[in-house]
Design a protein around this motif. Structure first.
Motif, short mmCIF file in Angstrom:
data_model
loop_
_atom_site.label_atom_id
_atom_site.label_comp_id
_atom_site.label_asym_id
_atom_site.label_seq_id
_atom_site.Cartn_x
_atom_site.Cartn_y
_atom_site.Cartn_z
N SER A 1 0.83 -1.36 0.21
CA SER A 1 0.07 -0.01 0.09
C SER A 1 0.67 1.36 -0.28
N ALA A 2 1.93 1.19 0.80
CA ALA A 2 2.78 2.54 0.72
C ALA A 2 3.50 2.97 -0.36
N VAL A 3 4.29 1.77 -1.01
CA VAL A 3 5.07 1.93 -1.96
C VAL A 3 4.25 2.07 -3.32
N LEU B 1 2.88 5.05 -6.76
CA LEU B 1 2.91 6.10 -7.59
C LEU B 1 3.38 7.26 -6.57
N GLY B 2 3.34 7.37 -5.42
CA GLY B 2 3.68 8.47 -4.49
C GLY B 2 5.00 8.43 -4.37
N ASN B 3 5.88 7.10 -4.43
CA ASN B 3 7.15 7.24 -4.37
C ASN B 3 7.65 7.66 -5.40
N PHE C 1 -8.00 10.25 -8.89
CA PHE C 1 -6.91 10.86 -9.56
C PHE C 1 -5.55 10.17 -9.63
N TYR C 2 -5.48 9.04 -8.66
CA TYR C 2 -4.54 8.00 -8.38
C TYR C 2 -4.36 7.00 -9.70
N SER C 3 -5.84 6.90 -10.09
CA SER C 3 -6.05 5.95 -11.30
C SER C 3 -5.88 6.63 -12.61
N PHE D 1 2.15 11.99 4.79
CA PHE D 1 0.71 11.04 4.92
C PHE D 1 0.47 10.36 3.89
N PHE D 2 0.68 10.90 2.62
CA PHE D 2 0.29 10.26 1.18
C PHE D 2 1.09 8.90 0.96
N THR D 3 2.34 9.12 1.19
CA THR D 3 3.24 8.09 0.78
C THR D 3 3.29 6.75 1.76
N GLY E 1 -4.16 8.42 7.50
CA GLY E 1 -4.93 9.37 7.56
C GLY E 1 -6.05 8.86 6.72
N MET E 2 -6.10 7.48 6.35
CA MET E 2 -7.23 6.91 5.51
C MET E 2 -7.76 5.75 6.24
N GLY E 3 -7.24 5.26 7.30
CA GLY E 3 -8.12 4.04 7.66
C GLY E 3 -7.40 2.68 7.02
N1 PHE Z 1 1.06 5.21 -0.46
C1 PHE Z 1 0.55 4.95 -2.01
C2 PHE Z 1 1.77 5.71 -2.68
O1 PHE Z 1 2.88 6.22 -2.28
C3 PHE Z 1 -0.64 5.99 -2.23
C4 PHE Z 1 -1.61 5.61 -1.32
C5 PHE Z 1 -1.95 6.95 -0.76
C6 PHE Z 1 -2.22 4.25 -1.13
C7 PHE Z 1 -3.12 6.69 0.40
C8 PHE Z 1 -3.21 4.23 -0.17
C9 PHE Z 1 -3.63 5.28 0.45
O2 PHE Z 1 1.58 5.51 -4.03
#
Ligand code: PHE
Length: 448
Positions: A21-23, A25-27, A107-109, A229-231, A235-237
């Motif tokens: 989940s963490a790694v 597009l954010g990274n 928007f991630y999609s 937070f995003f990466t 904050g989203m459960g």
């Molecule tokens: N963490 C993910 C990323 O870095 C994006 C993401 C954000 C996934 C929030 C889940 C919740 O690409």
């Protein structure tokens, strides 16, 4: 998720899911472009501070709350609040989290679709021998072509929905045991390309890591906080939901260290792969969301076996994006399943369709609707800023205030296996530094 449910097969399964989940597009997409937009090291150093002092305690507490409650994030917040004799209204933190996941996925999609399209563009050998100017022109044409953006956004969303509807998320997580190290290897090759095939690696290191305090301002700090937070998917459960499957014996601080180090390493490698290309080809570091799509094709177009490596890279990037996007869709579907009579498949279909539609608005903001402004931002920028800079940090602030000031600290101490100085550090960071840090960022923002 009910109170009787499966546990992770192993500590590894849990780490894989959380890292998956963490790694994403954010990274690889967002971190480098945000770094470029926000003045390099000023952003990188604040981001590293935010991850350590704010991200880690919130990550640990999301897991801990999920593990105690063994329920979905909204119920979990309510359950833990009530068992601490606090107001059930804390569940609203869970609700805002699910809303955040819903908005981010839209928007991630779209960006996941870019990665898919570039997989085929790179694979076709299109970028052979191209210069930065040429790859930039390809990207501009690509953004203007709303039909193809729509196609790939749709494919990416359909893949995410398929994975969630069929409940094969754990299979994907297991596959990430191979895909993630492979991604790291390709990134390493790209970093080596930056070192040996460009003359700008030294400049990159300086840009990323030499403190440049004059560039730090409220906006940069808020961007770094939001990105922390995003990466880490905070904050989203989402992490709360993963905690629900976690055995009592797993050391949460140790797990947090593993996930954070993996996530941060991948982001920094992406930065070290991309900026040498930016500098050596005279490109603009602050060019925005297109940064990796303009720079990396130059490397793939000019290195031996670049077409193959580039194709592999975009396959791995898409995979990493899917393990993140499924974690974004999952809580929305879980909520619908629980609150409505819908089954899993129809809940996925409905949630996915609405998110897809919102994504179409983001996608059009790159071309036909580029003039449409919400509070001075394009639709895409607005959704990104609303979630990363406001919803995630504020929900995270709620979680850390709840856990530091409304939960029994002694039981947290025991559960984390801390004592002495270790506990003092934890206590100071989680009760004071983290919440005050978030508050300070917002106050300094408001004061301009
Ligand atoms: N963490 C993910 C990323 O870095 C994006 C993401 C954000 C996934 C929030 C889940 C919740 O690409």
């Amino acid at each position: 998720m009910t109170s009787t449910h499966a546990q992770w097969g192993s500590r590894l399964g849990f780490i894989l899911a959380a890292t998956g989940s963490a790694v994403g597009l954010g990274n690889i997409w967002k971190f480098p472009y945000m770094t470029g937009v926000s003045g390099g090291s000023a952003f990188v150093i604040t981001y590293l501070l935010c991850i350590t002092l704010i991200g880690v305690p919130i990550l640990v507490m999301e897991w801990l709350i999920g593990r105690r409650a063994q329920m979905n994030p909204i119920q979990a917040m309510e359950h833990v609040a009530v068992s601490e004799r606090r107001s059930p209204a804390w569940k609203w933190l869970g609700v805002s989290g699910v809303l955040g996941a819903f908005l981010i996925l839209s928007f991630y999609s779209v960006i996941g679709g870019w990665a898919l399209d570039y997989l085929f563009l790179t694979g076709s050998g299109k970028f052979s021998d191209m210069t930065g100017k040429e790859t930039g022109a390809v990207f501009e044409g690509f953004l203007a072509n709303s039909g193809s953006l729509l196609l790939w956004h749709t494919v990416f969303m359909a893949l995410t929905m398929g994975i969630v509807a069929m409940g094969v998320t754990s299979g994907l997580e297991r596959a990430s045991k191979i895909m993630m190290p492979a991604l790291a290897v390709v990134l390493l090759i790209l970093v080596a390309n930056g070192i040996f095939a460009t003359d700008s690696f030294g400049r990159t290191i300086e840009f990323l890591f030499t403190p440049n305090w004059s560039a730090v301002n409220g906006n940069v700090v808020l961007a770094a906080l939001g990105h922390a937070f995003f990466t880490l998917s905070l904050g989203m459960g989402i992490m709360t939901a993963y905690g629900a499957y976690l055995g009592k014996d797993v050391n949460l601080l140790g797990a947090a260290r593993t996930v954070v180090i993996l996530d941060t390493t991948i982001a920094l490698m992406a930065g070290m792969a991309i900026f040498p290309l930016v500098f050596s080809h005279g490109l603009e570091p602050s060019s925005g969301p297109g940064l990796i799509f303009v720079t990396l094709p130059i490397a793939f177009g000019n290195m031996p076996a670049g077409t193959l490596l580039g194709t592999l890279f975009f396959i791995l990037l898409t995979f990493a994006a899917l393990t993140s996007s499924m974690s974004l869709l999952e809580p929305v579907v879980a909520l619908l399943e629980q609150k409505t009579p819908l089954g899993r498949k129809s809940a996925t279909l409905i949630a996915g369709a609405v998110i897809w539609l919102l994504g179409v608005a983001s996608l059009l903001s790159f071309n036909h609707w580029s003039d449409v402004q919400i509070l001075g931002n394009s639709i895409f920028d607005f959704l990104d800023k609303l979630t990363s800079k406001f919803m995630l940090p504020l929900t995270g602030l709620g979680i850390i205030i709840f856990s530091g000031w409304f939960m029994n600290q002694e039981s947290i101490r025991k559960e984390l296996g801390l004592q002495g100085t270790g506990y003092q550090i934890w206590s100071i960071v989680s009760r004071f530094v983290a919440p005050l840090g978030v508050i300070a960022v917002f106050v300094s923002m408001l004061m301009g």
